[in-house]
Design a protein around this motif. Structure first.
Motif: not given
Lengths: 308, 143
Positions: A122-150
């Protein structure tokens, strides 16, 4: 390694598992044609109990681009939910047909109830005002590809930090990297919830400041994560109207930012980022949306145990 | 005031004055069919005032509930009019179906069969986090 697992919140995967997934997403971006049959014969169920165009399309596009197929609903009134079926029963039934499920639900923790009720991933695609982990994967991938790391980055999160589930998930995920600092920019009424402040930031000794002034915060940032003040989370419309335009990023404010700072936004945008900012090379939100589809492709493959 | 000793049962002593009623409420004891003595504001050398709860013929109570609400209470198990065991209470790491999440956005407000699970995050302040929505509740307060 991730075969059969759930993704309910960003900490469900280790840093190594995330890195492996981002590597796979990078390979998909380089050569998408190579993966067009990766999920042949597989079925994804999309259970969207509240409206979402972007996330649902992103998942559907991801599965279709992998050769798999999609079933589901985007309006609970058109499903057995309208008859009063529980989340547990719905997911048990869906598990009879599909190989994995994506759930968006207005109630916080709903995907966890679903995950506890089935062996199907099961993948959480957003639960109320709580979590949205696949958006986070998106955000992290974008940061990784543009800033080369975290490591060693300063991330500004601006807007609705109270109900902004993407911000909660992003802070949780970034809290595991070295020397990440946060500047939390919000009106008093929309400050970050206690569980994020105490359980993630304070407990892990992460440097953060909570400020009101957008302009003062901007020059410090490597990443500016803008969020929409979400009308649908307010019980009182007057509060929404009063707060919705507190922070607006425009060309003149971008002059205060670092040359290499990137602007992210989970979308949809209302007016918190002026359209004129779209031309700025630092505006990454549409690239981010595209990355979201690729990282979801990598996620689907990983949870189904398909080698990339 | 005189309250007779019990032959068999449980005595929960040294309850902070005012918390006795809350303990009875959370313990889920069948008040209609058990003999229960509830003493409020008894004098205490240590604390000035305390509450005491005596329950006859019941020795199996939910210690997690007691640890959650009043970890400083003393629990004495009585057999044949004698204390045969003193139990030291612990603040429980996890409680299920004892407290309910008050967050109206939590899934437990609609999914009636989902157990209410809370995890300890701060023993000193008895703060707990909801398994589903991460809402924090403080059991030291007026929960």
């Amino acid at each position: 390694m991730l075969k059969g697992r759930d993704l309910l919140e960003p900490m469900d995967f280790s840093i190594k598992e995330l890195e492996d997934m981002f590597d796979l997403a990078d390979r998909i971006i380089e050569d998408p044609a190579k993966y067009v049959h990766a999920c042949d014969g597989k079925l994804l169920a999309t259970l969207f109990y509240e409206p979402s165009t972007r996330t649902r399309f992103s998942f559907e596009a991801a599965m279709l681009r992998l050769g798999g197929q999609v079933i589901g609903f985007s309006e609970p009134n058109s499903s057995s939910v309208a008859k009063g079926e529980s989340i547990a029963d719905t997911i048990k039934t869906v598990a009879c047909y599909a190989d994995l499920a994506v759930m968006r639900h207005p109630k916080e923790g709903a995907p966890k109830v679903a995950a506890h009720s089935t062996e199907m991933p099961v993948i959480n695609a957003g639960d109320g005002g709580h979590q949205h982990p696949t958006q986070t994967l998106t955000d992290l991938l974008t940061i990784r590809r543009t800033l080369n790391g975290f490591d060693n980055i300063t991330v500004g999160c601006c807007g609705d930090l109270k109900f902004g589930r993407t911000v909660h998930s992003l802070i949780k995920a970034l809290s595991r990297y070295k020397n990440v600092k946060f500047v939390l920019i919000s009106p008093e009424e929309l400050r970050i919830p206690d569980y994020v402040r105490k359980e993630i930031l304070m407990k892990n000794g992460i440097e953060f400041e909570e400020v009101r002034s957008f302009q003062e915060a901007l020059p410090k940032l490597d990443v500016l994560y803008m969020t929409r003040v979400q009308k649908e989370r307010f019980f009182n419309e007057e509060d929404y109207i009063r707060l919705k335009d507190t922070y607006i990023l425009d060309k003149s404010k971008m002059k205060l930012a670092k040359e290499k700072m990137i602007v992210l936004h989970p979308l949809p945008r209302v007016n918190e980022i002026a359209v004129e900012v779209d031309e700025d090379p630092r505006a990454m939100y549409f690239v981010q949306a595209k990355n979201g589809m690729f990282v979801r492709m990598a996620l689907i493959m990983s949870l189904l145990g398909i080698e990339g | 005031m005189l309250v007779n000793s019990i032959e068999k049962g449980i005595v929960i002593d040294h309850i902070t004055a005012g918390l006795g009623a809350k303990i009875l409420e959370y313990l889920d004891i069948d008040l209609a069919n058990n003999t229960v003595a509830f003493i409020m504001n008894a004098s205490s050398k240590k604390h000035g005032k305390k509450d005491i709860v005596k329950i006859q013929n019941v020795i199996d109570v939910n210690l997690d509930v007691l640890g959650l609400i009043e970890p400083n209470a003393t629990v004495n198990i009585i057999e044949n009019g004698q204390i045969i065991k003193k139990i030291e209470l612990q603040v429980p790491e996890r409680v299920t179906n004892v407290i309910k999440c008050k967050n109206p956005r939590c899934v437990t407000s609609v999914e009636i069969n989902a157990p209410h699970i809370f995890h300890l995050i701060d023993a000193e302040n008895r703060e707990y986090r909801c398994e589903y929505c991460d809402e924090i509740v403080c059991m030291k307060g007026d929960y």
